[in-house]
Design an enzyme around this catalytic site. Sequence first.
Site, PDB file in Angstrom:
ATOM      1  N   LYS A  76       0.833  -1.205   0.000  1.00 23.85           N
ATOM      2  CA  LYS A  76       0.000   0.000   0.000  1.00 23.85           C
ATOM      3  C   LYS A  76       0.870   1.258   0.000  1.00 23.85           C
ATOM      4  O   LYS A  76       0.523   2.272  -0.614  1.00 23.85           O
ATOM      5  CB  LYS A  76      -0.924  -0.010   1.219  1.00 23.85           C
ATOM      6  CG  LYS A  76      -1.810   1.236   1.368  1.00 23.85           C
ATOM      7  CD  LYS A  76      -2.697   1.485   0.164  1.00 23.85           C
ATOM      8  CE  LYS A  76      -3.843   2.453   0.410  1.00 23.85           C
ATOM      9  NZ  LYS A  76      -3.553   3.650   1.168  1.00 23.85           N
ATOM     10  N   GLU A 105       0.707   6.911  -6.520  1.00 24.79           N
ATOM     11  CA  GLU A 105      -0.407   7.862  -6.531  1.00 24.79           C
ATOM     12  C   GLU A 105       0.106   9.298  -6.460  1.00 24.79           C
ATOM     13  O   GLU A 105      -0.384  10.185  -7.169  1.00 24.79           O
ATOM     14  CB  GLU A 105      -1.319   7.557  -5.348  1.00 24.79           C
ATOM     15  CG  GLU A 105      -2.481   8.483  -5.128  1.00 24.79           C
ATOM     16  CD  GLU A 105      -3.161   8.170  -3.807  1.00 24.79           C
ATOM     17  OE1 GLU A 105      -3.091   9.020  -2.897  1.00 24.79           O
ATOM     18  OE2 GLU A 105      -3.727   7.064  -3.684  1.00 24.79           O
ATOM     19  N   TYR A 106       1.113   9.531  -5.601  1.00 25.35           N
ATOM     20  CA  TYR A 106       1.717  10.864  -5.518  1.00 25.35           C
ATOM     21  C   TYR A 106       2.192  11.314  -6.901  1.00 25.35           C
ATOM     22  O   TYR A 106       1.929  12.445  -7.326  1.00 25.35           O
ATOM     23  CB  TYR A 106       2.929  10.844  -4.584  1.00 25.35           C
ATOM     24  CG  TYR A 106       2.676  10.988  -3.112  1.00 25.35           C
ATOM     25  CD1 TYR A 106       1.628  10.330  -2.480  1.00 25.35           C
ATOM     26  CD2 TYR A 106       3.512  11.765  -2.328  1.00 25.35           C
ATOM     27  CE1 TYR A 106       1.422  10.451  -1.119  1.00 25.35           C
ATOM     28  CE2 TYR A 106       3.316  11.894  -0.964  1.00 25.35           C
ATOM     29  CZ  TYR A 106       2.272  11.226  -0.356  1.00 25.35           C
ATOM     30  OH  TYR A 106       2.076  11.348   0.990  1.00 25.35           O
TER      31      TYR A 106
END
Length: 295
Positions: free
Chosen positions: A165, A172-173
Amino acid sequence: MRIGLIGLGKMGGNMRERLRERGVEVTGYDRDASVSDVASLADLVAALPESPKVVWVMVPAGAPTRATVEELAELLSPGDIVIEGGNSRWTDDIAHAALLAEKGVGYLDCGVSGGVWGRQNGYALMVGGAAELVESARPVFDALRPDGDAGFVHAGQVGAGHFSKMVHNGIEYAMMQAYAEGYELLEKTELVEDVPAVLDSWREGTVVRSWLLDLLVKALDEHPGLTDIRGYAEDSGEGRWTVEAAIEHAVPTPAIAASLFARFSSRQDESPAMQAIAAMRQQFGGHAVQQSTPD
């Protein structure tokens, strides 16, 4: 199946409802008595059927999670299972598992992605721990995960779920940073007259389409020009840990590192790109935004 769920905030509260909608009985505990089903952790454990009891922890990482695990170690019995579903650092998982093992209690770490939309769409789950414990809790995972074949993985030993995760959030950043920089460039040129429409046109048939792009378009519809959102983006820790792990394993992650540093810069200067990132974080995770003050 019946489980205990500790932490009924934006994620935990929605998870409780999704579990109940899919046939899993849930006794929830939260410090906010208005949303809690019981008055204490002891009451929560007592409300569960005979062992093996399954308790899912969904509280902020760090000291709150550590204190919760320590209290559960004194309340649970051998054979019971704790699932830690917050955004904890994987090294904390190893310590938590060792503490509970002294009491004969099993431990699984579960990275959870889905934000405030998880109740409707399901949550992507990345689990670390022993295979037999994963199978014992399978009805819970099946109720939370998205419909279909994807959205769940037993990633490996204890810590593997949160490590996975963490890397997910690092990616995602970088994805949000790329969208945000593209948005700012489109805004700066006089050639493009309708930036939201351009972004909307990318949502079908292009290689850059994604849910994050959908959410950016939605944010621009709700906040035209993002003028009411301050370009200040927090980092919740996973980006830093991803870069630290990359350094430890000598893996080059320039895009993820740059996106992390960009968030630091957002706390110094106003930026349309950072406004876009703040807006996307609000859309997918319900994260608070700071209101921009007019000049």
